[in-house]
Enzyme design. Structure first.
Site, PDB file in Angstrom:
ATOM      1  N   ASP A 321      -3.855  10.586   3.528  1.00 31.20           N
ATOM      2  CA  ASP A 321      -3.641   9.487   2.599  1.00 31.20           C
ATOM      3  C   ASP A 321      -3.420   8.150   3.280  1.00 31.20           C
ATOM      4  O   ASP A 321      -3.574   7.102   2.648  1.00 31.20           O
ATOM      5  CB  ASP A 321      -2.475   9.824   1.670  1.00 31.20           C
ATOM      6  CG  ASP A 321      -2.848  10.949   0.718  1.00 31.20           C
ATOM      7  OD1 ASP A 321      -3.925  10.864   0.122  1.00 31.20           O
ATOM      8  OD2 ASP A 321      -2.075  11.901   0.581  1.00 31.20           O
ATOM      9  N   ASP A 324      -7.371   7.971   5.598  1.00 32.88           N
ATOM     10  CA  ASP A 324      -8.625   7.970   4.844  1.00 32.88           C
ATOM     11  C   ASP A 324      -8.810   6.716   4.000  1.00 32.88           C
ATOM     12  O   ASP A 324      -9.941   6.268   3.791  1.00 32.88           O
ATOM     13  CB  ASP A 324      -8.691   9.192   3.911  1.00 32.88           C
ATOM     14  CG  ASP A 324      -8.993  10.484   4.661  1.00 32.88           C
ATOM     15  OD1 ASP A 324      -9.236  10.424   5.874  1.00 32.88           O
ATOM     16  OD2 ASP A 324      -8.975  11.551   4.011  1.00 32.88           O
ATOM     17  N   GLY A 325      -7.721   6.195   3.463  1.00 32.85           N
ATOM     18  CA  GLY A 325      -7.862   5.042   2.578  1.00 32.85           C
ATOM     19  C   GLY A 325      -6.866   3.939   2.835  1.00 32.85           C
ATOM     20  O   GLY A 325      -7.062   2.809   2.381  1.00 32.85           O
ATOM     21  N   GLY A 326      -5.774   4.261   3.524  1.00 32.54           N
ATOM     22  CA  GLY A 326      -4.773   3.250   3.825  1.00 32.54           C
ATOM     23  C   GLY A 326      -3.644   3.240   2.828  1.00 32.54           C
ATOM     24  O   GLY A 326      -3.841   2.929   1.642  1.00 32.54           O
ATOM     25  N   GLY A 327      -2.438   3.609   3.293  1.00 31.33           N
ATOM     26  CA  GLY A 327      -1.286   3.584   2.419  1.00 31.33           C
ATOM     27  C   GLY A 327      -0.989   2.191   1.908  1.00 31.33           C
ATOM     28  O   GLY A 327      -0.645   1.998   0.740  1.00 31.33           O
ATOM     29  N   GLY A 328      -1.151   1.192   2.783  1.00 40.08           N
ATOM     30  CA  GLY A 328      -0.909  -0.178   2.363  1.00 40.08           C
ATOM     31  C   GLY A 328      -1.927  -0.664   1.352  1.00 40.08           C
ATOM     32  O   GLY A 328      -1.607  -1.407   0.421  1.00 40.08           O
ATOM     33  N   ASN A 329      -3.177  -0.248   1.515  1.00 36.00           N
ATOM     34  CA  ASN A 329      -4.212  -0.650   0.566  1.00 36.00           C
ATOM     35  C   ASN A 329      -3.918  -0.155  -0.843  1.00 36.00           C
ATOM     36  O   ASN A 329      -4.339  -0.771  -1.830  1.00 36.00           O
ATOM     37  CB  ASN A 329      -5.574  -0.097   1.010  1.00 36.00           C
ATOM     38  CG  ASN A 329      -6.223  -0.950   2.073  1.00 36.00           C
ATOM     39  OD1 ASN A 329      -6.063  -2.161   2.086  1.00 36.00           O
ATOM     40  ND2 ASN A 329      -6.944  -0.313   2.973  1.00 36.00           N
ATOM     41  N   ASN A 404      -4.360  10.586  -8.326  1.00 33.22           N
ATOM     42  CA  ASN A 404      -3.418  11.202  -9.259  1.00 33.22           C
ATOM     43  C   ASN A 404      -1.974  11.117  -8.791  1.00 33.22           C
ATOM     44  O   ASN A 404      -1.051  11.096  -9.611  1.00 33.22           O
ATOM     45  CB  ASN A 404      -3.788  12.670  -9.481  1.00 33.22           C
ATOM     46  CG  ASN A 404      -3.967  13.424  -8.164  1.00 33.22           C
ATOM     47  OD1 ASN A 404      -4.827  13.068  -7.363  1.00 33.22           O
ATOM     48  ND2 ASN A 404      -3.171  14.440  -7.929  1.00 33.22           N
ATOM     49  N   TYR A 405      -1.733  11.107  -7.488  1.00 30.36           N
ATOM     50  CA  TYR A 405      -0.367  11.182  -6.960  1.00 30.36           C
ATOM     51  C   TYR A 405       0.221   9.806  -6.682  1.00 30.36           C
ATOM     52  O   TYR A 405      -0.489   8.863  -6.309  1.00 30.36           O
ATOM     53  CB  TYR A 405      -0.337  11.984  -5.657  1.00 30.36           C
ATOM     54  CG  TYR A 405      -0.022  13.450  -5.837  1.00 30.36           C
ATOM     55  CD1 TYR A 405       1.219  13.864  -6.311  1.00 30.36           C
ATOM     56  CD2 TYR A 405      -0.965  14.429  -5.534  1.00 30.36           C
ATOM     57  CE1 TYR A 405       1.513  15.211  -6.473  1.00 30.36           C
ATOM     58  CE2 TYR A 405      -0.687  15.779  -5.701  1.00 30.36           C
ATOM     59  CZ  TYR A 405       0.560  16.159  -6.172  1.00 30.36           C
ATOM     60  OH  TYR A 405       0.848  17.493  -6.345  1.00 30.36           O
ATOM     61  N   TYR A 407       3.407   8.257  -4.217  1.00 24.06           N
ATOM     62  CA  TYR A 407       4.354   8.534  -3.142  1.00 24.06           C
ATOM     63  C   TYR A 407       5.274   7.326  -2.996  1.00 24.06           C
ATOM     64  O   TYR A 407       4.815   6.184  -2.915  1.00 24.06           O
ATOM     65  CB  TYR A 407       3.639   8.805  -1.820  1.00 24.06           C
ATOM     66  CG  TYR A 407       2.739  10.017  -1.873  1.00 24.06           C
ATOM     67  CD1 TYR A 407       3.259  11.300  -1.726  1.00 24.06           C
ATOM     68  CD2 TYR A 407       1.375   9.879  -2.091  1.00 24.06           C
ATOM     69  CE1 TYR A 407       2.441  12.416  -1.779  1.00 24.06           C
ATOM     70  CE2 TYR A 407       0.542  10.982  -2.154  1.00 24.06           C
ATOM     71  CZ  TYR A 407       1.074  12.256  -1.997  1.00 24.06           C
ATOM     72  OH  TYR A 407       0.260  13.359  -2.068  1.00 24.06           O
TER      73      TYR A 407
END
Length: 671
Positions: A321, A324-329, A404-405, A407
């Site tokens: 997570d 692959d896509g960036g938590g900050g994004n 869907n999630y 965090y």
């Protein structure tokens, strides 16, 4: 005044970096992915921070150059993108490094690609034909949820793929938030991200126990056995509770924290800086307590979510997570709802548009104080006096939504010198279609026709310590039972505490039976009372490690998830437990496992400690349609760092807004 070396790139700086990259690629089309601060090398930054803490900074003090890491695709004449990275010196407006990544690795996903996938699916004859195999009730529309492709199969060409999970939404409710996850469709379109064509539509199995890995029951009424399950208040059949009275946090005199230079936080003897980047989200830097250094850098390094359904194509269902896509994004705008309470300081972030221009993300991080329960208490039964203090915490929080999630990540600083890194998982289960009346070995049926697959969430926190100085060691403390013997343990009550310094980079696992504790010590600073080295410690969380077979692609690309603690020697740029490039990876490259393989000496040096923990989530019906939070806390605490309880001087005043129902609860207490 020039920005602090740890301050995120401003919108102006981001646009400067963009212009430099565009000028470096004339007559080509560039599709930008990220532009963000490349943090200065630690050697340079330490010199600057030393002057800052000594109060010797001036407007003419040399500062590390402001570097922007730019990630982008160069579109060739054949329309096949070439993924490239450039480092731009923002001050001099020059490109100082350039690298063509090529096909060896794939760049992280962007939100723009999500839109492309959805658009291409609905335009694809292949996808339309697949949808035509089913009859959806009148008023239902198809929803496509973009998802990483996962680890490539051995038969896959090393190209960039993107896939979508499909659902149906009931539009007759006239509410855009009606829960489409209630109606999963057994279709997974796969797009070649280079050509932007839908190349196939996978049809996963819908059967139950005892049926094959590829069996799919064909029926046109594919969601007739599914049930509506909503979570937004206005769609709940019985509405929300009516007997809950307001509970408000009031700070009539304002907060106890102070913010300067937009990123420096000072609160209750703590001093640290808050930053943000598109991969890790909120990061914490240069942490000091009462004039003593504790941590150089603290961040969520990575998390992986592998699913346990072996039916193709679900075997590829594994997300990284952050990589692959960036938590900050994917960070939320926290100005809406009740994400933070009290008197709040918000920090904005800067993200990147496809054309490279800066885009402000307002309120990406919130800072606030909260009550954490009792801090310490003692009652003298002889005098009847009870002295009690509350444990106030300063919380730095950001929240990410990944399909869907949700965090929720929080760095919590307390008045006793402790730091807690907290992760919470909530949101909606990722679900698939299952035939009516069937159950599965691969998950739990949580609603009619809805199978929630078993899976894991494994997080990794990266700690770059500076316990009373730059060079630290890692000591493993254990408590061992000692057999009864006449010489040392005649009555059998003695247990032995051992301490072993880790000499070379390696890993270890939690051991609750030994109370295994990881201490980060400064071997050159002794506690004046105990004589032991000053330290900060944590007990590794004894959560289940990655369950996938070690020979599986799931395991090979997430080696960090196979142990609870990793200890490595610091290297600039080595920030990501699962490696720098995780999208469609088949191996963990340049992650913690590779760092350990170097065999570096890690005693009395610049050491990094990685703590991995997580949830083995075998879903329950109570997790549907939206799950209550699952909470895990990594508790980093001082150990012989102070000469007494550092929270001894916290006031023990009564809370002025507390009232009693039916009596005086404090009539025997004297504070």
């Amino acid at each position: 005044m020039a920005p602090h070396p740890l301050a995120i790139l401003s919108e102006e700086e981001t646009n400067i970096a963009r212009d430099v990259v565009v000028a470096s690629h004339p007559d080509t089309v560039i599709d930008f992915r990220e532009i963000y601060l490349l943090e200065p090398p630690k050697a340079q930054l330490r010199e600057f921070l030393a002057l800052e803490h000594a109060g010797r900074l001036s407007p003419t003090t040399p500062r590390p150059p402001r570097m922007a890491l730019c990630q982008y695709d160069v579109i060739g004449t054949d329309r096949i993108p070439s993924y490239q990275e450039s480092t731009v010196d923002v001050g001099s407006r020059k490109r100082v490094k350039h690298q063509v990544i090529g096909k060896q690795h794939h760049a992280a996903l962007t939100v723009n690609e999500f839109d492309v996938l959805v658009e291409r699916c609905f335009a694809s004859p292949l996808f339309k034909d697949a949808l035509a195999e089913f009859d959806l009730p009148e008023g239902f529309e198809v929803v496509i949820e973009p998802w990483p492709y996962g680890g490539l199969d051995h038969t896959d060409e090393n190209r960039r793929f993107f896939q979508g999970l499909c659902f149906a939404r009931d539009t007759t409710k006239k509410n855009a938030d009606a829960n489409f996850y209630s109606y999963p469709l057994p279709l997974i379109p796969v797009m070649d991200a280079h050509t932007q064509e839908i190349i196939r539509v996978d049809r996963p199995a819908t059967g139950g126990k005892g049926e094959g890995l590829r069996d799919q029951t064909f029926k046109r009424d594919i969601i007739g056995h599914c049930k509506s399950s909503d979570y937004v208040p206005e769609l709940l059949p019985e509405g929300t509770r009516k007997d809950l009275k307001p509970l408000n946090l009031v700070q009539p005199e304002g907060p106890s924290f102070r913010i300067t230079n937009e990123s420096l936080v000072e609160w209750q003897k703590w001093r640290f800086r808050v930053a943000f980047n598109p991969r890790e989200g909120a990061t914490i830097h240069d942490v000091w307590y009462d004039g003593r250094s504790v941590m150089y850098r603290l961040a969520i390094s990575e998390m992986t979510v592998p699913y346990a359904d072996p039916r193709p194509p679900f075997h590829r269902k594994q997300a990284f997570d952050f990589g692959d896509g960036g938590g900050g994004n994917m960070a939320n705008n926290l100005s809406i709802g009740c994400d933070c309470l009290g008197v709040i300081k918000y920090f904005d972030a800067v993200l990147t548009e496809p054309d490279g221009s800066a885009k402000k993300l307002p309120n990406a991080i919130c800072l606030h104080e909260q009550d954490g329960g009792i801090g310490w208490k003692h009652s003298n039964w002889r005098t009847g006096r009870a002295v009690v203090t509350r444990n106030r915490e300063l919380v730095v929080q950001f929240i990410i939504t990944l399909a869907n999630y949700e965090y929720i990540f929080a760095y919590k600083f307390d008045q006793a010198g402790g730091i807690t890194v907290e992760s919470r998982a909530t949101g909606i289960l990722n679900v698939v279609n299952i035939d009516a009346g069937k159950t599965s070995d691969y998950g739990n049926v949580v609603s009619g026709g809805v199978l929630a697959q078993n899976h894991q969430h494994i997080f990794c926190v990266r700690m770059d310590p500076a316990v009373d100085g730059a060079d630290n060691s890692v000591v493993v403390e254990e408590s061992h039972p000692v057999p009864m013997n006449e010489a040392t343990n005649p009555n059998g009550n003695f247990y032995q505490v051992t301490n072993e310094t880790i000499e070379r980079a390696g890993w270890l696992d939690a051991a609750p039976d030994l109370n295994r504790t990881v201490k980060i010590v400064n071997p050159h600073r002794k506690n004046a009372i105990s004589g032991k080295p000053v330290a900060y410690k944590f007990i590794p969380l004894a959560t289940q490690k990655l369950l996938a077979d070690p020979n599986s692609i799931q395991a090979k690309r997430a080696q960090f998830a196979q142990h609870h603690v990793w200890v490595t020697k610091y290297r600039d740029g080595e920030l990501y437990a699962g490696g720098r490039y995780t999208l469609q990876s088949q191996q963990e490259v340049d992650g913690v496992a590779d760092a350990v393989r170097r065999g570096d000496l890690v005693a009395d040096t610049d050491v990094v400690v990685w703590s991995c923990f997580g949830i083995t989530h075998n879903p329950r019906v109570e997790d549907w349609p939206v799950m209550p939070v699952e909470t895990f806390q990594l508790m980093i605490r001082p150990s012989d760092f102070f000469t007494a309880n550092p929270a001894l001087d916290v006031p023990s005043d009564k809370n002025g807004s507390s009232v009693v129902v039916g009596g005086d609860c404090c009539r025997n207490a004297h504070i």
